[in-house]
Design an enzyme around this catalytic site. Structure first.
Site, mmCIF file in Angstrom:
data_model
loop_
_atom_site.group_PDB
_atom_site.id
_atom_site.type_symbol
_atom_site.label_atom_id
_atom_site.label_comp_id
_atom_site.label_asym_id
_atom_site.label_seq_id
_atom_site.Cartn_x
_atom_site.Cartn_y
_atom_site.Cartn_z
ATOM 1 C CE LYS A 49 -2.996 -2.152 3.401
ATOM 2 N NZ LYS A 49 -3.470 -2.053 4.785
ATOM 3 N N GLY A 50 2.116 1.144 0.409
ATOM 4 C CA GLY A 50 2.928 2.319 0.746
ATOM 5 C C GLY A 50 3.015 3.421 -0.285
ATOM 6 C CD GLU A 105 8.162 0.169 -3.296
ATOM 7 O OE1 GLU A 105 7.014 0.630 -3.158
ATOM 8 O OE2 GLU A 105 8.439 -1.003 -2.994
ATOM 9 C CG ASP A 106 6.760 2.611 0.029
ATOM 10 O OD1 ASP A 106 7.508 1.811 -0.593
ATOM 11 O OD2 ASP A 106 6.135 2.264 1.048
ATOM 12 C CG ASP A 109 14.584 -0.892 4.504
ATOM 13 O OD1 ASP A 109 15.386 -0.048 4.915
ATOM 14 O OD2 ASP A 109 14.160 -1.837 5.203
ATOM 15 C CB VAL A 159 10.832 7.673 7.542
ATOM 16 C CG1 VAL A 159 12.236 8.173 7.854
ATOM 17 C CG2 VAL A 159 10.858 6.774 6.302
ATOM 18 N NE ARG A 171 -0.696 2.161 5.150
ATOM 19 C CZ ARG A 171 0.325 1.391 4.781
ATOM 20 N NH1 ARG A 171 1.299 1.895 4.056
ATOM 21 N NH2 ARG A 171 0.386 0.127 5.160
HETATM 22 P P1 IMP Z 1 12.507 -3.983 1.220
HETATM 23 O O1 IMP Z 1 13.193 -2.941 0.332
HETATM 24 O O2 IMP Z 1 12.141 -5.253 0.535
HETATM 25 O O3 IMP Z 1 13.275 -4.185 2.489
HETATM 26 O O4 IMP Z 1 11.114 -3.459 1.688
HETATM 27 C C1 IMP Z 1 10.709 -2.213 1.501
HETATM 28 C C2 IMP Z 1 9.342 -2.057 2.129
HETATM 29 O O5 IMP Z 1 9.438 -2.040 3.572
HETATM 30 C C3 IMP Z 1 8.809 -0.698 1.735
HETATM 31 O O6 IMP Z 1 8.049 -0.774 0.549
HETATM 32 C C4 IMP Z 1 8.038 -0.274 2.948
HETATM 33 O O7 IMP Z 1 6.705 -0.716 2.850
HETATM 34 C C5 IMP Z 1 8.725 -0.956 4.116
HETATM 35 N N1 IMP Z 1 9.684 -0.027 4.789
HETATM 36 C C6 IMP Z 1 11.028 -0.036 4.717
HETATM 37 N N2 IMP Z 1 11.575 0.955 5.450
HETATM 38 C C7 IMP Z 1 10.527 1.627 6.005
HETATM 39 C C8 IMP Z 1 10.434 2.795 6.871
HETATM 40 O O8 IMP Z 1 11.410 3.437 7.291
HETATM 41 N N3 IMP Z 1 9.171 3.159 7.206
HETATM 42 C C9 IMP Z 1 8.048 2.516 6.780
HETATM 43 N N4 IMP Z 1 8.097 1.438 5.968
HETATM 44 C C10 IMP Z 1 9.323 0.997 5.580
HETATM 45 MG MG MG Z 2 6.054 -0.598 -0.126
#
Ligand code: IMP
Ligand code: MG
Length: 181
Positions: A49-50, A105-106, A109, A159, A171
């Site tokens: 959803k991000g 993408e939001d 990470d 964050v 959100r």
């Molecule tokens: P990754 O890159 O597979 O580790 O996952 C990324 C997802 O983790 C993002 O799309 C977010 O939904 C969530 N995420 C990672 N860091 C944060 C943060 O600092 N705040 C909120 N959600 C986060």
């Molecule tokens: Mg996401």
């Protein structure tokens, strides 16, 4: 806009990126995308959803016809490395082979989820594939993955706001803030 301090219980520590900064950068990104893709079939895809708020603002900053699509994806990991298996709980309706695709993408990470989704979309042979991310947290990366267009780089902090949640809350904040539980 600010929440009533009693409702956030001191957990929203500091605004890292203001609403004005976000909106300005999105307008600029929309202009760049419009210049690059004008006259081409463009499909913006985001993973729920991000990125829903970022998608809503970015698509309105693009001044040419484009389609939007959403996916729900879960990735499975064996230990610390990605298995490369993505479980799509809601798929796109469009056949991506007819489009230039931009993943919206939001935050990137560790990079695992997006890396899996990008692989999956690439295997469906889009005309081209790029990644736009609102936030990039490069210190946390465990798989090699770079966005083509990262709007802001953030340090290794948790964050919230502008689509990003903690336990499904916050959100709807219009800015990006450091969350401190
Ligand atoms: P990754 O890159 O597979 O580790 O996952 C990324 C997802 O983790 C993002 O799309 C977010 O939904 C969530 N995420 C990672 N860091 C944060 C943060 O600092 N705040 C909120 N959600 C986060
Ligand atoms: Mg996401």
């Amino acid at each position: 806009m600010n929440f009533n301090p009693e409702e956030v219980n001191g957990k929203i520590k500091k605004i890292l990126i203001t609403e004005e900064e976000i909106q300005l950068k999105i307008k600029e990104t929309g202009r760049l995308i419009s210049e690059e893709y004008r006259g081409k079939p463009l499909l913006l895809v985001s993973i729920l959803k991000g990125a829903f708020i970022f998608m809503a603002d970015l698509c309105r900053a693009i001044d040419m016809p484009c389609e939007i699509g959403f996916m729900c994806a879960q990735s499975y990991y064996n230990g610390t490395s990605s298995s490369g298996i993505v479980n799509i709980t809601m798929d796109l309706q469009q056949d991506v082979s007819n489009y230039h695709v931009i993943i919206v993408e939001d935050i990137i990470d560790t990079g695992r989820t997006l890396s899996d989704v990008a692989k999956l979309l690439k295997a469906r042979n889009p005309l081209s594939l790029k990644i736009v991310t609102l936030l990039d947290k490069p210190e946390r990366r465990v798989v090699e993955l770079e966005a083509d267009i990262p709007l802001f780089t953030v340090p290794d902090l948790f964050v919230v706001g502008y689509g990003l949640d903690c336990g499904e809350l916050y959100r709807n904040l219009p800015y990006i803030a450091e969350y401190g539980g």
